[in-house]
Scaffold this motif. Structure first.
Motif, PDB file in Angstrom:
ATOM      1  N   MET A  32       0.849  -1.182   0.000  1.00 26.70           N
ATOM      2  CA  MET A  32       0.000   0.000   0.000  1.00 26.70           C
ATOM      3  C   MET A  32       0.890   1.238   0.000  1.00 26.70           C
ATOM      4  O   MET A  32       1.958   1.242   0.628  1.00 26.70           O
ATOM      5  CB  MET A  32      -0.932   0.015   1.217  1.00 26.70           C
ATOM      6  N   PHE A  33       0.444   2.251  -0.698  1.00 21.77           N
ATOM      7  CA  PHE A  33       1.292   3.420  -0.899  1.00 21.77           C
ATOM      8  C   PHE A  33       0.680   4.631  -0.211  1.00 21.77           C
ATOM      9  O   PHE A  33      -0.205   5.290  -0.747  1.00 21.77           O
ATOM     10  CB  PHE A  33       1.481   3.686  -2.399  1.00 21.77           C
ATOM     11  N   ASP A  34       1.158   4.877   1.005  1.00 21.45           N
ATOM     12  CA  ASP A  34       0.766   6.092   1.712  1.00 21.45           C
ATOM     13  C   ASP A  34       1.589   7.260   1.167  1.00 21.45           C
ATOM     14  O   ASP A  34       2.171   7.155   0.082  1.00 21.45           O
ATOM     15  CB  ASP A  34       0.979   5.909   3.220  1.00 21.45           C
ATOM     16  N   LEU A  35       1.641   8.356   1.888  1.00 20.68           N
ATOM     17  CA  LEU A  35       2.367   9.525   1.388  1.00 20.68           C
ATOM     18  C   LEU A  35       3.833   9.201   1.135  1.00 20.68           C
ATOM     19  O   LEU A  35       4.360   9.466   0.042  1.00 20.68           O
ATOM     20  CB  LEU A  35       2.248  10.672   2.397  1.00 20.68           C
ATOM     21  N   LEU A  36       4.515   8.620   2.130  1.00 24.70           N
ATOM     22  CA  LEU A  36       5.927   8.291   1.943  1.00 24.70           C
ATOM     23  C   LEU A  36       6.109   7.229   0.870  1.00 24.70           C
ATOM     24  O   LEU A  36       7.049   7.298   0.070  1.00 24.70           O
ATOM     25  CB  LEU A  36       6.528   7.826   3.265  1.00 24.70           C
ATOM     26  N   GLY A  37       5.203   6.251   0.831  1.00 24.80           N
ATOM     27  CA  GLY A  37       5.321   5.199  -0.169  1.00 24.80           C
ATOM     28  C   GLY A  37       5.142   5.713  -1.579  1.00 24.80           C
ATOM     29  O   GLY A  37       5.874   5.305  -2.499  1.00 24.80           O
ATOM     30  N   ILE A  38       4.186   6.607  -1.793  1.00 21.44           N
ATOM     31  CA  ILE A  38       3.955   7.127  -3.143  1.00 21.44           C
ATOM     32  C   ILE A  38       5.092   8.039  -3.569  1.00 21.44           C
ATOM     33  O   ILE A  38       5.451   8.109  -4.749  1.00 21.44           O
ATOM     34  CB  ILE A  38       2.593   7.862  -3.209  1.00 21.44           C
ATOM     35  N   VAL A  39       5.714   8.741  -2.605  1.00 17.44           N
ATOM     36  CA  VAL A  39       6.878   9.564  -2.926  1.00 17.44           C
ATOM     37  C   VAL A  39       8.035   8.671  -3.364  1.00 17.44           C
ATOM     38  O   VAL A  39       8.695   8.934  -4.385  1.00 17.44           O
ATOM     39  CB  VAL A  39       7.276  10.437  -1.723  1.00 17.44           C
ATOM     40  N   ARG A  40       8.278   7.615  -2.628  1.00 14.03           N
ATOM     41  CA  ARG A  40       9.362   6.697  -2.990  1.00 14.03           C
ATOM     42  C   ARG A  40       9.081   6.001  -4.309  1.00 14.03           C
ATOM     43  O   ARG A  40      10.007   5.746  -5.095  1.00 14.03           O
ATOM     44  CB  ARG A  40       9.557   5.668  -1.874  1.00 14.03           C
ATOM     45  N   GLN A  41       7.832   5.684  -4.565  1.00 11.50           N
ATOM     46  CA  GLN A  41       7.492   5.028  -5.825  1.00 11.50           C
ATOM     47  C   GLN A  41       7.821   5.918  -7.021  1.00 11.50           C
ATOM     48  O   GLN A  41       8.259   5.418  -8.069  1.00 11.50           O
ATOM     49  CB  GLN A  41       6.014   4.660  -5.831  1.00 11.50           C
ATOM     50  N   ASN A  42       7.640   7.220  -6.890  1.00 13.73           N
ATOM     51  CA  ASN A  42       7.888   8.130  -8.002  1.00 13.73           C
ATOM     52  C   ASN A  42       9.363   8.400  -8.239  1.00 13.73           C
ATOM     53  O   ASN A  42       9.714   9.038  -9.233  1.00 13.73           O
ATOM     54  CB  ASN A  42       7.154   9.452  -7.762  1.00 13.73           C
TER      55      ASN A  42
END
Length: 385
Positions: free
Chosen positions: A328-338
């Motif tokens: 699951m991609f929370d704020l930190l996860g979605i930042v790292r994904q990008n």
């Protein structure tokens, strides 16, 4: 000769004089707080030198040499405003944050449906602010709307599938949306569950006490990552075939249960700090157990442990970033994904994204901390701090 008493009556009060310069003003504050002793003077000078050494490069990287607009990684190269700089000395790539801001907030939520998230956030603020302001009345009605009606409305708005709203599956959720949903549900559920567990651990009923102790010690004995992993991967193995739960729902349950175990110990500390005379006084009034706890004991105990409760809330808010481990991609996860986006891959992109995520987390955590201080001062009964 008769004695006559002469009385002098003041016709007006003397205007107050200003205090001596030695006990007020900036010089007094500096002498009292920063240079009150040789040791404090040395520490103050050392701190100022440290700030002077650390702050200018940070400001230069964050603002002066930063790149604010652009369409790709070319604008975030090591060519800063002052010309070609050594590698790592160019400014922050805020153009990356600007280009990805929609994903950081909504994740992969459909763009044409993001208004539903905005409406939910607006309702959240409208209902929360009156609860936080003591002077606003009708708190009970407002609390019912916030804790009972709002979650239902938010569910229908965010998930959809009813009233003509398209269905949006939770794997498309992400960013700040997931962080706030997880933290809100975790905070809302952990407090009442923690109270029940704390009361259960202090119960004189052996079964209730044993179950509470086992739950608390088991949950506190494992990290949150383990709880999330078991809720996401292991739980479906124990369910009948064909029955499954949404991954977000499993994460919500895991976070709430994990936080409630720590909350129970915080509240139990407050219960143990209440003098025995309070219990005896409530019993002398003929109050039942729940009346005694709800009217006498718990209000005092919760006031004593406000710092611990808010500390648990802040820790829970930051721990939501661990849902990245279950996909699951929370704020930190979605930042790292990008970071993997080749269109924005540059030496400054990761640091800029992490600074942005850290600043957002700090804003929420600092706000909770300051409000808790306000509540402590308002509920203070005159004891010296």
């Amino acid at each position: 000769m008769a004695n006559t008493d002469i009385h002098y009556v003041r016709s007006h009060m003397v205007a107050p004089e200003a205090p001596p310069r030695s006990v007020h003003g900036m010089a007094h504050w500096l002498r009292t707080n920063l240079f009150s002793s040789p040791l404090n003077s040395m520490l103050t000078i050392f701190g100022l030198l440290l700030v002077a050494w650390f702050l200018p490069p940070v400001i230069q990287w964050l603002f002066i040499n930063a790149v604010w607009t652009g369409e790709n990684r070319a604008v975030c190269s090591t060519i800063a405003q002052g010309g070609i700089q050594p590698d790592g000395w160019s400014g922050a790539c805020w153009a990356f944050v600007n280009a990805k801001l929609g994903q950081f907030i909504y994740g992969r939520y459909p763009i044409d449906q993001r208004w539903r998230v905005d409406v939910t956030a607006l309702l959240f603020v409208i209902l929360l602010v009156p609860l936080l302001i003591p002077r606003i009345k009708h708190k009970v009605f407002n609390a019912i709307l916030f804790f009972c009606v709002f979650p239902v409305v938010a569910f229908f708005l965010l998930v959809g599938g009813w009233f003509g709203l398209p269905y949006v599956e939770t794997p498309l959720w992400g960013g700040l949306l997931v962080t706030l949903v997880l933290s809100f549900v975790g905070i809302t559920m952990s407090l009442p569950l923690g109270i029940l567990l704390a009361l259960g651990r202090r119960s004189h009923l052996p079964v209730i006490k044993a179950l509470s102790v086992i739950f608390i010690e088991t949950i506190r004995g494992v990290p949150l990552v383990t709880v999330l992993f078991m809720a996401s991967v292991m739980l479906p193995l124990f369910l009948p075939p064909g029955i499954t739960f949404d991954k977000l729902l499993r994460a919500l349950i895991g976070v709430a249960l994990f936080a409630s175990a720590y909350m129970a110990e915080t509240i139990r500390g407050g219960l143990q700090a209440i003098p025995r005379g309070q219990y005896e006084g409530a019993d002398a009034l003929g109050l039942s157990y729940w009346q005694k706890m709800g009217l006498i004991i718990l209000p005092q105990a919760l006031k004593l442990v406000i710092p611990g409760i808010v500390n648990s809330f802040i820790s829970l808010f930051k721990d939501t970033s661990l849902v990245y481990i279950i996909g699951m991609f929370d704020l930190l996860g979605i930042v790292r994904q990008n970071f993997a986006d080749s269109n924005w891959a540059s030496p400054q992109t990761p640091a800029t994204g992490l600074v942005f995520a850290g600043f957002v987390f700090w804003i929420f955590c600092f706000s909770m901390s300051r409000y808790s201080i306000f509540v402590e001062r308002r509920l203070d009964t005159g004891h010296k701090r």
